[in-house]
Design a protein around this motif. Structure first.
Motif, PDB file in Angstrom:
ATOM      1  N   ALA A   1     -15.938 -13.823  -4.733  1.00 10.20           N
ATOM      2  CA  ALA A   1     -14.821 -13.496  -5.625  1.00 10.20           C
ATOM      3  C   ALA A   1     -14.290 -12.089  -5.374  1.00 10.20           C
ATOM      4  N   ASP A   2     -15.172 -11.161  -4.996  1.00  8.44           N
ATOM      5  CA  ASP A   2     -14.753  -9.774  -4.767  1.00  8.44           C
ATOM      6  C   ASP A   2     -13.829  -9.639  -3.564  1.00  8.44           C
ATOM      7  N   ASP A   3     -13.810 -10.671  -2.710  1.00  8.97           N
ATOM      8  CA  ASP A   3     -12.982 -10.607  -1.510  1.00  8.97           C
ATOM      9  C   ASP A   3     -11.624 -11.274  -1.704  1.00  8.97           C
ATOM     10  N   LEU A   4     -11.316 -11.669  -2.933  1.00  5.62           N
ATOM     11  CA  LEU A   4     -10.066 -12.375  -3.193  1.00  5.62           C
ATOM     12  C   LEU A   4      -9.044 -11.472  -3.856  1.00  5.62           C
ATOM     13  N   SER A   5      -9.011 -10.206  -3.470  1.00  6.49           N
ATOM     14  CA  SER A   5      -8.155  -9.259  -4.189  1.00  6.49           C
ATOM     15  C   SER A   5      -7.091  -8.606  -3.325  1.00  6.49           C
ATOM     16  N   GLY A   6      -6.849  -9.145  -2.122  1.00 13.64           N
ATOM     17  CA  GLY A   6      -5.825  -8.553  -1.267  1.00 13.64           C
ATOM     18  C   GLY A   6      -6.238  -7.188  -0.765  1.00 13.64           C
ATOM     19  N   GLY A   7      -5.274  -6.360  -0.404  1.00 15.20           N
ATOM     20  CA  GLY A   7      -5.605  -5.047   0.092  1.00 15.20           C
ATOM     21  C   GLY A   7      -4.465  -4.339   0.793  1.00 15.20           C
ATOM     22  N   TYR A   8      -3.510  -5.104   1.342  1.00 13.95           N
ATOM     23  CA  TYR A   8      -2.361  -4.505   2.015  1.00 13.95           C
ATOM     24  C   TYR A   8      -1.683  -3.481   1.118  1.00 13.95           C
ATOM     25  N   GLU A   9      -1.447  -3.881  -0.112  1.00 15.74           N
ATOM     26  CA  GLU A   9      -0.667  -3.036  -1.010  1.00 15.74           C
ATOM     27  C   GLU A   9      -1.389  -1.724  -1.310  1.00 15.74           C
ATOM     28  N   LYS A  10      -2.722  -1.765  -1.374  1.00 14.13           N
ATOM     29  CA  LYS A  10      -3.493  -0.553  -1.664  1.00 14.13           C
ATOM     30  C   LYS A  10      -3.427   0.416  -0.489  1.00 14.13           C
ATOM     31  N   VAL A  11      -3.544  -0.136   0.724  1.00 14.90           N
ATOM     32  CA  VAL A  11      -3.444   0.713   1.912  1.00 14.90           C
ATOM     33  C   VAL A  11      -2.046   1.316   2.006  1.00 14.90           C
TER      34      VAL A  11
ATOM     35  N   GLY B   1       9.386 -12.464   0.521  1.00 15.40           N
ATOM     36  CA  GLY B   1       8.080 -12.960   0.924  1.00 15.40           C
ATOM     37  C   GLY B   1       7.104 -13.075  -0.228  1.00 15.40           C
ATOM     38  N   PHE B   2       6.110 -13.939  -0.047  1.00 16.29           N
ATOM     39  CA  PHE B   2       5.182 -14.268  -1.122  1.00 16.29           C
ATOM     40  C   PHE B   2       4.332 -13.077  -1.556  1.00 16.29           C
ATOM     41  N   ARG B   3       4.028 -12.145  -0.641  1.00  8.79           N
ATOM     42  CA  ARG B   3       3.125 -11.047  -0.964  1.00  8.79           C
ATOM     43  C   ARG B   3       3.816  -9.848  -1.622  1.00  8.79           C
ATOM     44  N   VAL B   4       5.120  -9.876  -1.745  1.00  7.96           N
ATOM     45  CA  VAL B   4       5.841  -8.729  -2.299  1.00  7.96           C
ATOM     46  C   VAL B   4       5.349  -8.343  -3.701  1.00  7.96           C
ATOM     47  N   PRO B   5       5.017  -9.302  -4.583  1.00  6.47           N
ATOM     48  CA  PRO B   5       4.521  -8.899  -5.905  1.00  6.47           C
ATOM     49  C   PRO B   5       3.238  -8.070  -5.857  1.00  6.47           C
ATOM     50  N   LEU B   6       2.439  -8.212  -4.811  1.00  8.55           N
ATOM     51  CA  LEU B   6       1.261  -7.360  -4.675  1.00  8.55           C
ATOM     52  C   LEU B   6       1.676  -5.897  -4.533  1.00  8.55           C
ATOM     53  N   VAL B   7       2.682  -5.669  -3.703  1.00  6.56           N
ATOM     54  CA  VAL B   7       3.173  -4.310  -3.492  1.00  6.56           C
ATOM     55  C   VAL B   7       3.771  -3.757  -4.776  1.00  6.56           C
ATOM     56  N   TYR B   8       4.588  -4.552  -5.427  1.00  4.45           N
ATOM     57  CA  TYR B   8       5.243  -4.074  -6.648  1.00  4.45           C
ATOM     58  C   TYR B   8       4.203  -3.814  -7.743  1.00  4.45           C
ATOM     59  N   GLY B   9       3.181  -4.653  -7.803  1.00  4.60           N
ATOM     60  CA  GLY B   9       2.119  -4.428  -8.785  1.00  4.60           C
ATOM     61  C   GLY B   9       1.431  -3.094  -8.564  1.00  4.60           C
TER      62      GLY B   9
ATOM     63  N   LEU C   1       0.190   1.872  -0.374  1.00  4.72           N
ATOM     64  CA  LEU C   1       0.459   2.869  -1.411  1.00  4.72           C
ATOM     65  C   LEU C   1      -0.280   4.174  -1.104  1.00  4.72           C
ATOM     66  N   ALA C   2      -1.527   4.076  -0.639  1.00  8.70           N
ATOM     67  CA  ALA C   2      -2.282   5.282  -0.290  1.00  8.70           C
ATOM     68  C   ALA C   2      -1.608   6.026   0.854  1.00  8.70           C
ATOM     69  N   LEU C   3      -1.104   5.283   1.837  1.00  6.24           N
ATOM     70  CA  LEU C   3      -0.410   5.890   2.973  1.00  6.24           C
ATOM     71  C   LEU C   3       0.873   6.575   2.518  1.00  6.24           C
ATOM     72  N   MET C   4       1.624   5.901   1.673  1.00  4.59           N
ATOM     73  CA  MET C   4       2.888   6.448   1.198  1.00  4.59           C
ATOM     74  C   MET C   4       2.664   7.704   0.355  1.00  4.59           C
ATOM     75  N   ARG C   5       1.661   7.675  -0.489  1.00  9.38           N
ATOM     76  CA  ARG C   5       1.346   8.846  -1.308  1.00  9.38           C
ATOM     77  C   ARG C   5       0.956  10.035  -0.439  1.00  9.38           C
ATOM     78  N   ALA C   6       0.130   9.771   0.565  1.00  8.71           N
ATOM     79  CA  ALA C   6      -0.352  10.861   1.409  1.00  8.71           C
ATOM     80  C   ALA C   6       0.796  11.557   2.119  1.00  8.71           C
ATOM     81  N   ILE C   7       1.770  10.769   2.580  1.00  3.58           N
ATOM     82  CA  ILE C   7       2.906  11.356   3.292  1.00  3.58           C
ATOM     83  C   ILE C   7       3.873  12.024   2.327  1.00  3.58           C
ATOM     84  N   ALA C   8       4.221  11.323   1.237  1.00  5.62           N
ATOM     85  CA  ALA C   8       5.245  11.832   0.321  1.00  5.62           C
ATOM     86  C   ALA C   8       4.769  13.041  -0.474  1.00  5.62           C
TER      87      ALA C   8
END
Length: 445
Positions: A317-327, A10-18, A329-336
């Protein structure tokens, strides 16, 4: 730690990897497995990821596979980001609905129901496989309609599946920013369903700053939601709605704008992403540059019809930065790592909203720790919001029942009960229209 991404082409995967590349903490993800049914898309995205990682020491190792069971085995976390039917399916969802004069958006109204009906059976199969092959894994669901799909999967995975969305995070960030507050220090009183929620307060150092915003027309009209909904309407509500509520509060205008648009959102993305995958596949292509350029165009045109209807202008411009990946990663860190935090997530209700049963998935602030996400007690919704939440949750339940039983009659009921579908006859025609264009709905009989 091993992370499996379903929908890995999927197109958004690089956001997660970044986001993963920026995580240097102990217990970080060291292995990423991409799974997709389309080998060509996997290859293209893997090229983008390779260029992202080129200058990063000890970057997570990336592998790709079209074998779902292989991808799931041994996973610690699983991101589910699938799109059943692809973008062609999304474009068809929009086209069939608009021909009947109703909304075809992928998560709201008729389009969301059609997307849910073909996605739920696939999501349920994935959940069953996870329970069998990776019973200790946590599933973080990106797949839309996020609340509906999370609820479907929770029937097999319990609280080990958590849905995420960047809309509430972005909304809270915008409100905090316009009030001069640090979003990280603000408590956001947000409650509802996915793409159907309201910010009712924003507390900084124990003080609710939202009344100050609502009382200042200039300040209230200075950010995305103020421009989209209008100052008078927000003051009437006494809350700031999620941007997707524009489809409910200004439905006629939204449908008309989509009918008059040169292309629907799904058709635009279908053509845009087809070009992206073609370009990335060309010899000598700079995959990351192509992806960056395509992403900027994608985000700048997000909800453009709604903003045009409201006269809201271009996105900040401040709203063009995505956000899924940040949520995520924060969720994964909190659990792990047991790094306790608060996030707005899609989880089972338990007793949070008294108007819904314990198993209904809602979107609310949650305290997250090594044991998962725990919804925070919230005040009751006002009557107008309660009515919408209960009506849409009833529709989601009919979608789940139709997906489980294969009943065409139940599918018709799901469409007919939605607040944005105004006729049982329209509902019947929608079911027939969607069955004609979606092979994945042949199970409805």
């Amino acid at each position: 730690m091993k992370l499996t991404i379903l929908g890995g082409g999927g197109f958004r995967v690089p956001l997660v990897y970044g986001a993963l590349l920026g995580d240097r903490g102990e217990g970080r993800v060291t292995e990423v497995v991409l799974h997709d049914l389309d080998a060509g898309r996997l290859t293209a995205v893997a090229r983008v990821l390779a260029e992202q990682a080129a200058a990063v020491p000890d970057a997570p190792v990336v592998t790709a596979t079209t074998d779902l069971d292989e991808a799931l085995r041994g996973a610690d976390f699983i991101f589910s980001a699938i799109r059943v039917g692809g973008l062609e399916g999304r474009a068809n969802d929009e086209r069939v609905a608009l021909a009947e004069g109703v909304l075809g958006q992928e998560t709201v109204g008729a389009g969301g129901i059609a997307y849910g009906l073909r996605t739920v059976p696939v999501a349920v199969d994935i959940a069953r496989r996870v329970a069998r092959l990776a019973p200790d894994a946590w599933v973080i669901n990106f797949t839309n309609p996020a609340g509906l799909v999370t609820e479907a999967m929770s029937r097999h995975l319990g609280d080990r599946v958590i849905g995420i969305c960047d809309s509430p995070v972005g909304l809270g960030r915008r409100i905090a920013r316009v009030l001069g507050a640090n979003p990280r220090e603000a408590w956001i009183d947000y409650v509802g369903l996915n793409h159907l929620g309201w910010v009712r307060g924003l507390r900084v150092a124990g003080r609710d700053e939202l009344p100050r915003l609502l009382a200042d027309p200039e300040l209230l009209g200075s950010f995305e939601e103020g421009k989209l909904f209008g100052v008078d309407w927000l003051q009437s509500l006494g809350a700031i709605p999620n941007e997707y509520l524009h489809y409910y509060y200004f439905n006629r205008e939204a449908v008309r704008a989509y009918q008059q648009a040169e292309k629907t959102r799904g058709a635009f993305l279908h053509d845009q992403q087809a070009r992206f995958y073609d370009e990335v596949g060309a010899p000598g292509a700079k995959a990351l540059d192509v992806w960056d350029r395509t992403r900027a165009e994608r985000e700048a045109t997000y909800m453009s019809e709604n903003r045009e209807t409201a006269g809201a202008g271009e996105r900040d411009a401040d709203d063009l930065s995505g956000g899924y990946e940040k949520v995520a990663l924060a969720l994964m860190r909190a659990i792990a790592r047991d790094e306790r935090t608060t996030l707005i997530l899609n989880v089972r209700n338990r007793s949070t909203l008294s108007v819904l049963d314990n198993d209904a998935v809602i979107e609310v602030p949650c305290l997250v720790d090594a044991n998962g996400a725990h919804p925070v007690t919230v005040a009751p919704l006002p009557d107008h919001a309660t009515g919408l939440v209960c009506a849409v949750k009833a529709v989601e339940r009919e979608v789940l029942a139709a997906a489980e039983s294969g009943s065409r009659t139940t599918a018709v009921k799901a469409f007919a009960l939605h607040p944005l579908v105004d006729s049982v006859n329209v509902a019947r025609r929608l079911v027939e229209g969607y069955r004609e264009v979606h092979p994945g709905l042949a199970y409805l009989r």
